[in-house]
Design a protein around this motif. Structure first.
Motif, short mmCIF file in Angstrom:
data_model
loop_
_atom_site.label_atom_id
_atom_site.label_comp_id
_atom_site.label_asym_id
_atom_site.label_seq_id
_atom_site.Cartn_x
_atom_site.Cartn_y
_atom_site.Cartn_z
N GLU A 195 2.29 0.02 18.89
CA GLU A 195 1.96 -0.12 20.31
C GLU A 195 0.86 0.85 20.72
OE1 GLU A 195 5.63 0.23 22.43
OE2 GLU A 195 6.41 -1.69 21.70
N SER A 250 11.89 2.23 14.81
CA SER A 250 11.49 2.85 16.08
C SER A 250 10.13 3.52 15.95
CB SER A 250 12.55 3.89 16.49
OG SER A 250 13.79 3.28 16.74
N GLU A 263 13.10 -1.31 19.44
CA GLU A 263 11.80 -1.03 20.02
C GLU A 263 11.56 0.47 19.98
OE1 GLU A 263 10.55 -3.67 23.33
OE2 GLU A 263 12.70 -4.04 23.54
N SER A 264 10.42 0.86 20.51
CA SER A 264 10.05 2.27 20.42
C SER A 264 11.01 3.19 21.17
CB SER A 264 8.63 2.48 20.94
OG SER A 264 8.53 2.01 22.27
N PHE A 287 9.75 -9.10 12.38
CA PHE A 287 8.95 -8.50 13.43
C PHE A 287 8.85 -9.47 14.61
CE2 PHE A 287 6.35 -6.05 10.03
CZ PHE A 287 7.42 -5.19 9.85
N ILE A 304 7.11 -9.94 18.70
CA ILE A 304 5.96 -9.49 19.47
C ILE A 304 5.97 -10.11 20.87
CG2 ILE A 304 4.48 -11.34 18.62
CD1 ILE A 304 3.37 -7.73 19.35
N ARG A 323 4.00 -5.50 23.22
CA ARG A 323 5.15 -4.79 22.64
C ARG A 323 5.48 -5.38 21.28
NH1 ARG A 323 10.18 -5.53 25.17
NH2 ARG A 323 9.40 -7.49 26.01
N LEU A 324 5.88 -4.51 20.35
CA LEU A 324 6.35 -4.92 19.03
C LEU A 324 7.78 -4.48 18.88
CD1 LEU A 324 5.57 -6.08 16.16
CD2 LEU A 324 5.27 -3.70 15.48
N ALA A 325 8.58 -5.27 18.25
CA ALA A 325 9.97 -4.90 17.97
C ALA A 325 10.33 -5.33 16.56
CB ALA A 325 10.91 -5.57 18.98
N VAL A 326 11.26 -4.60 15.99
CA VAL A 326 11.79 -4.94 14.68
C VAL A 326 13.22 -5.44 14.87
CG1 VAL A 326 12.39 -4.08 12.39
CG2 VAL A 326 10.36 -3.20 13.55
N THR A 382 7.32 0.69 15.62
CA THR A 382 6.96 0.02 16.87
C THR A 382 6.16 0.93 17.79
OG1 THR A 382 9.15 0.62 17.77
CG2 THR A 382 8.93 -1.55 16.78
#
Length: 603
Positions: A383, A376, A424-425, A450, A452, A395-398, A379
């Motif tokens: 961003e 969290s 996500e964040s 990761f 995106i 947006r980036l997510a793990v 990301t």
């Protein structure tokens, strides 16, 4: 860091030596001057595939050599850990390819396979652009980056230690169980052998005595006849037969006794004769007694023969002597005792394995939750960086996923569904689930990747599938900046970072490259003066026509030469563009002194 790159007869480059410095290095020049060729040559020496087409026309071979200074390089220990690589403060990678396509790789002057060059290069340089030498595009390394960013390496090491104990314990138990299955058959064989040897009741020296007795039994009649003949020769048994040896010796003793009375000199002869008479008498009595004992017994002969055959059979199986047969039986009994203890050993190991598994399960759960929290933060930080490089909607997510496994770890502490979660964040999921055994390795039970979304409204996609180009380069730049402390690759190369951007975004990209250069050596190919002005080292690439051939040259530019280069990058060398170039350089210098981009804190 990369200290020097030497190129000979590669593409349009005849001879070129590029000296780089720490921090942010910029490479500028007109389109077609050979900037990307230099990056291609670097990728080539790092192990990227190539063919003879890279050899300069008319030359026998192309040679590229890269010298790395490993002092104070975070990945130095990783490089030194490569098998066969001696510890050194400098490292020289070299590669040559002939016009016929034969390639040779060298590491500190020693020929090595290309895979070794590739493995070493992966720890030294990330090239983003036309090559694919990028650690962020290796999914297997995403979990490492996340753990370094989150300060989770020590926790992961504790888990790895327990996992190694689990693997070793399971291997040992499986080996014992396999051995136990074989041991049942072995135990049956050993029991048979022990019983067979024990039942024989062997005694050392027994075989020799039996063979002697058998000889007597087989030859009993002949022995008896010979004894009779010998006894008859010693003693007269019938009046009609001549006198025996004893009678004749007795007559000789009487005659010598009479002579002794006439002449004392015959005393010794008389005594000798008497001695012979006594010896013959003793011999007669012994032979007579032995003759009484010699009696052929068919039943006894059969018993002796049977016993000898039993011993012979055991000798064929267990050893050439009775002593060795007895020793074989003792050894077999010891092995059988050892096999009988295997079951208790398995029980002890299973109890130990259960304890280790419980510790590993707890650590794996704790690590998973920590990764979720770190994801969290990661990301959100990336961003925020993307906003500054013209990708505000990205947006980036793990993504953390798991696989169930019958022989996995039963993890109770997971706070998200076993099918996985995209973090996500703004992730807030804290649901608890029932533990199920999860597939695991030394990194834990999580599979990290990761994802995106480069533009608003687009779905999240795996980072490895995002198309290359300027947009991707900026994304990588943002991620690299956030992960700069976590990423241990010392040299970062960007070939397309300025594609499709300009103005304010270019300045933001330049500032971030400069900031990234505080923790890494950065080399960027750029056409934008707004980026080039932030370089700690500015190298100009140019091409010239000499002797009817095009050649490429690289020279460092400073002071007025640098102003001239930035002025030309602005479009034309005029007083106005020179003034603008000087302003950009002052701005870059001021940023280097006063502007400290705040990077997300680790851990």
């Amino acid at each position: 860091m990369l200290a020097e790159l030497s190129i000979a007869n590669y593409a349009v480059i005849d001879t070129l030596r590029l000296r780089l410095g720490p921090g942010f290095n910029v490479l500028t020049g007109e389109t077609g001057a050979g900037k990307s060729i230099i990056i291609g040559a670097l990728s080539f020496v790092l192990g990227e595939r190539a063919d003879s087409s890279v050899v300069r026309a008319g030359e026998p071979e192309a040679v590229v050599e890269a010298i790395f200074d490993l002092q104070d390089v975070p990945s130095a220990e990783l490089v030194k850990a490569v098998p066969g690589l001696e510890e050194d403060r400098s490292l020289i990678l070299a590669r040559e390819i002939t016009a016929t396509g034969r390639s040779t790789c060298r590491l500190n002057g020693r020929a090595v396979p290309m895979r070794t060059l590739l493995e070493v290069g992966m720890h030294l340089v990330d090239v983003h652009g036309q090559g694919a030498h990028l650690s962020l595009l290796r999914v297997a390394e995403h979990v490492d980056l996340l753990d370094r960013f989150g300060g989770l390496l020590e926790l992961r090491k504790q888990l790895a230690d327990e996992v190694q104990r689990i693997v070793a314990g399971r291997r040992r138990i499986n080996t014992l169980r396999v051995d136990q299955a074989k041991a049942a058959q072995r135990a049956d064989l050993l029991s048979f052998q022990i019983n067979e040897i024990s039942a024989a009741r062997l005694q050392e020296g027994e075989e020799e005595a039996l063979i002697a007795e058998r000889t007597l039994q087989v030859n009993a009649e002949k022995i008896s006849q010979l004894l009779v003949t010998a006894c008859e020769a010693l003693e007269q048994v019938e009046v009609s037969r001549p006198a025996g040896a004893l009678e004749l010796l007795s007559q000789a003793v009487g005659a010598l006794a009479a002579l002794e009375k006439l002449d004392p000199a015959f005393e010794g002869h008389r005594k000798s004769a008497e001695s012979l008479q006594y010896q013959v008498e003793d011999l007669r009595r012994e032979l007579a007694g032995f003759m009484d004992r010699v009696e052929f017994d068919q039943r006894r002969l059969a018993e002796v023969q049977e016993r000898i055959e039993v011993i012979s059979g055991l000798k064929r199986k267990y050893g050439p002597t009775i002593a060795e047969i007895i020793a074989f039986g003792a050894k077999a009994r010891s092995e059988l005792d050892s096999l009988s203890r295997a079951e208790s050993s398995i029980s002890e190991l299973e109890a130990e394995l259960e304890e280790v598994t419980a510790r590993a399960s707890k650590l794996a759960g704790t690590l998973s939750l920590a990764r979720k929290e770190a994801g969290s933060r990661l990301t959100a930080a990336v961003e925020q960086q993307l906003q500054g490089v013209g990708m505000a909607g990205a947006r980036l997510a793990v993504q953390i996923t798991h696989e169930t496994s019958a022989d996995g770890l039963p993890v109770h502490e997971l706070g998200f569904d076993l099918a996985g979660e995209i973090i996500e964040s703004d992730s807030t999921n804290t649901s608890q689930v029932q533990a199920e055994p999860l597939r695991f390795d030394v990194t834990g039970v999580d599979r990290v990747e990761f994802l995106i979304s480069a533009n608003p409204g687009e779905p999240l996609r795996p980072l490895v599938k995002v198309a290359s180009g300027g947009e991707t380069a900026r994304l990588m730049l943002a991620i690299k900046e956030v992960l700069s402390s976590a990423d241990r690759v010392p040299t970062l190369v960007f070939d397309e970072v300025d594609a499709g951007i300009g103005g304010r975004i270019a300045e933001a990209v330049g500032m971030r490259l400069w900031s990234l250069g505080r923790r890494h050596q950065v080399l960027a190919v750029t056409h934008l003066p707004q980026i080039a002005c932030y370089g700690d080292v500015h190298l100009k690439v140019s091409k010239h026509l000499e002797g009817g051939r095009t050649i490429t040259r690289v020279v460092p530019v400073q002071d007025e030469q640098r102003v001239l280069e930035l002025s030309q990058m602005l479009g034309a060398d005029t007083p106005a563009t020179r003034e603008k170039a000087a302003e950009l350089l002052r701005k870059g210098a001021e940023a280097a002194v006063s502007n400290r981009l705040e990077l997300p804190a680790e851990g």
